[in-house]
Enzyme design. Structure first.
Site, short mmCIF file in Angstrom:
data_model
loop_
_atom_site.label_atom_id
_atom_site.label_comp_id
_atom_site.label_asym_id
_atom_site.label_seq_id
_atom_site.Cartn_x
_atom_site.Cartn_y
_atom_site.Cartn_z
N CYS A 260 42.97 32.61 42.94
CA CYS A 260 42.27 31.79 43.37
C CYS A 260 41.08 31.22 42.84
O CYS A 260 40.00 31.42 43.28
CB CYS A 260 42.05 32.21 44.91
N GLY A 264 36.24 27.13 39.61
CA GLY A 264 36.20 27.86 38.43
C GLY A 264 34.86 28.69 38.20
O GLY A 264 34.46 29.04 37.18
N ASP A 281 45.66 29.36 40.21
CA ASP A 281 45.41 28.51 41.45
C ASP A 281 46.59 27.82 41.75
O ASP A 281 47.39 27.20 40.80
CB ASP A 281 44.02 27.95 41.28
N ASP A 317 39.13 36.07 45.11
CA ASP A 317 38.57 35.13 45.91
C ASP A 317 39.12 34.35 46.76
O ASP A 317 39.73 33.38 46.65
CB ASP A 317 37.78 34.05 44.88
N CYS A 370 33.85 34.03 51.23
CA CYS A 370 32.63 33.34 51.78
C CYS A 370 32.85 33.02 53.34
O CYS A 370 32.42 32.24 53.58
CB CYS A 370 32.56 31.93 51.09
C1 LIG Z 1 37.50 30.08 47.84
S1 LIG Z 1 38.37 29.14 46.68
C2 LIG Z 1 37.96 29.62 44.96
C3 LIG Z 1 36.87 29.54 44.38
C4 LIG Z 1 36.76 29.87 42.85
N1 LIG Z 1 37.17 31.24 43.24
C5 LIG Z 1 35.36 29.71 42.43
O1 LIG Z 1 34.58 30.58 42.29
O2 LIG Z 1 35.13 28.47 41.88
C6 LIG Z 1 40.23 29.19 47.13
C7 LIG Z 1 41.02 28.64 46.31
O3 LIG Z 1 42.39 29.40 46.48
C8 LIG Z 1 43.53 28.65 46.23
N2 LIG Z 1 44.60 29.33 46.92
C9 LIG Z 1 44.94 29.26 48.27
N3 LIG Z 1 46.01 29.88 48.66
C10 LIG Z 1 46.75 30.12 47.33
C11 LIG Z 1 47.78 30.75 46.71
N4 LIG Z 1 48.66 31.18 47.77
N5 LIG Z 1 48.01 30.82 45.60
C12 LIG Z 1 47.23 30.32 44.67
N6 LIG Z 1 46.09 29.73 45.23
C13 LIG Z 1 45.66 29.77 46.39
C14 LIG Z 1 42.64 27.22 46.88
O4 LIG Z 1 43.77 26.21 46.19
C15 LIG Z 1 41.48 27.34 46.40
O5 LIG Z 1 41.33 26.75 45.23
#
Ligand SMILES: C[S@@+](CC[C@H](N)C(=O)[O-])C[C@H]1O[C@@H](n2cnc3c(N)ncnc32)[C@H](O)[C@@H]1O
Length: 443
Positions: A260, A264, A281, A317, A370
């Site tokens: 996730c 970035g 992601d 995350d 978060c």
């Molecule tokens: C909290 S954000 C991540 C923030 C990032 N780690 C950062 O520090 O900038 C959650 C992310 O989870 C991704 N996501 C949600 N479900 C997912 C899945 N089943 N597989 C891959 N990515 C997923 C979403 O697209 C989103 O970008």
């Protein structure tokens, strides 16, 4: 969408277009659950904000943001002033009144301008026109009642949705819940993560160095105009959001999967620590920014069904309710619903199981969100430890979080809240609500 005739009338009246846009966007967010940032993104600017000057777009955003932050207070005040409630026949009337009340109660907009423009906006809608004098009268009464409304406004009982207030009281007690809600009143300043030479950048930017190592800006200058922005020497990241990646303790050459990863922030920290990062992601769109700025393997995939050789370490995350970020995103309080929690906790558990499957025996996992809701955090980890005896928790020590034991719970997990790191000035206070647990797959 504003009609061509309305747009022409708005052009002839300075400030009217911003008020019309604010009312429409509030409707989009609160009634149709569109995220605030999306309403002001590049594509949205072509619709609600079409033709607006940057100054008007900034004003629209201020109106919308403060209206969301204080929505409960505004709604209670209007309900007290309109004996028969808000007429439902005119679709936009409620939002026009809310936008106007936000200006009168919380922004430095002259009273006559806020009232006059709300009355004009009401007249522009065919079904609203008959209510123009009602709007005028209600807003004038609001001005008279202003001091009392502000004095009686309570951050937890008014400006927090009842279901969230009840949850926070249960989890953090009355005082904790009140302190969290009070912190949501103020938009915090920005924190920066500096990839090298933090002291030099603190001096250059006139920023404070926080005990956790992040920089906290006191300037109001837009970040894009600050030294080092174009060269990518630092990036905007709340001080609490900067902690989970550090807890993974990666070094040069560690093969890390960032589950996730988009957009970035944490991947950039891991790469700066020397790790070989695989950033995964499911959102190709959100990964584009990461791929452009970072030396990392970028994989677009649904992690739940991911197949890959084992990694030395994994950062999860997880997507979550994001209630820890309401200070910066006041729309979260109104667009998230209690029913969202069940689906999120199922996905979070699957991501955790996948992290354990794809980490080498003896490898480390950091799980973070978060959110300040226990089901997504403390309870998620205790459930994992019960169902998988092959995993143990590795407690986090205070010296890993700036020597601040109040950021850790009794199990040695990170639990930051908006009430932490208090400073005299509210905008320089607080942390986003973040949770992180460190886990080890037994060898
Ligand atoms: C909290 S954000 C991540 C923030 C990032 N780690 C950062 O520090 O900038 C959650 C992310 O989870 C991704 N996501 C949600 N479900 C997912 C899945 N089943 N597989 C891959 N990515 C997923 C979403 O697209 C989103 O970008």
């Amino acid at each position: 969408m504003i009609s061509a005739q309305t747009a022409r009338q708005a052009e002839d009246c300075p400030g009217l277009a911003a008020r019309l846009a604010a009312a429409s966007i509030l409707n989009d967010i609160v009634a149709r659950y569109h995220p605030l940032d999306e309403c002001f993104s590049g594509t949205a600017i072509l619709s609600r904000l079409a033709g607006l000057e940057p100054r008007d777009i900034a004003l629209t955003r201020s109106i919308v943001t403060v209206a969301l932050r204080r929505l409960g207070t505004i709604r209670a005040a209007l309900a007290g002033l309109l004996e028969k409630g808000i007429p439902r026949q005119a679709a936009q009337l409620e939002w026009t009144l809310i936008a106007a009340a936000a200006q009168l109660l919380f922004l430095e907009v002259p009273d006559h301008a806020a009232v006059d423009l709300a009355v004009r906006a009401t007249r522009l809608e065919a079904k609203g026109a008959p209510y123009a004098s009602l709007v005028n009268g209600a807003l004038r009464n609001l001005i008279r009642a202003r001091e009392k409304i502000l004095q009686e406004s309570d951050p937890l009982d008014h400006d927090t949705p009842a279901w969230l207030a009840a949850r926070w009281r249960k989890t953090y007690g009355e005082d904790g819940a009140r302190a969290i809600a009070a912190a949501h009143r103020e938009e915090p300043t920005l924190d920066l993560t500096v990839l090298s030479e933090p002291l030099l950048w603190a001096e250059r930017l006139g920023a404070a160095v926080l005990p956790t190592g992040s920089l906290r800006l006191s300037t109001h200058t837009p970040v894009t105009e600050l030294a080092g922005y174009t060269e990518g020497r630092w990036f905007v990241q709340d001080a609490a959001a900067a902690l989970p990646a550090k807890l993974l303790r990666v070094g040069s050459g560690t093969r890390v999967a960032d589950f996730c990863a988009a957009p970035g922030g944490k991947a950039a920290q891991l790469a700066a620590a020397g790790a070989e990062v695989t950033a995964i992601d499911r959102s190709a769109e959100r990964l584009k920014r990461l791929a452009a700025n970072l030396h990392a393997d970028v994989v677009v995939a649904d992690i739940v069904s991911l197949k890959a050789p084992p990694f030395d370490a994994v950062l999860v995350d997880a997507p979550c309710l994001a209630t820890g970020t309401i200070r910066r995103h006041p729309d979260i309080a109104w667009i998230k619903k209690p029913r969202d929690i069940a689906a999120l906790t199922v996905l979070q558990a699957r991501l955790l199981d996948k992290a354990i499957e794809l980490v080498k025996p003896g490898g480390m996992i950091v799980y973070c969100t978060c959110s300040i809701e226990p089901e997504e955090n403390e309870l998620q980890i205790s459930a994992l430890l019960r169902r998988d005896p092959g995993v143990i928790r590795v407690p986090i020590a205070p010296d890993e979080v700036g020597g601040l034991p109040e950021l850790l719970n009794e199990s040695g997990e990170l639990r930051t809240l908006p009430l932490h790191l208090r400073a005299a000035e509210p905008r320089l206070s607080g942390l986003d609500g973040f949770f992180a647990a460190r886990l080890l797959r037994r060898g």
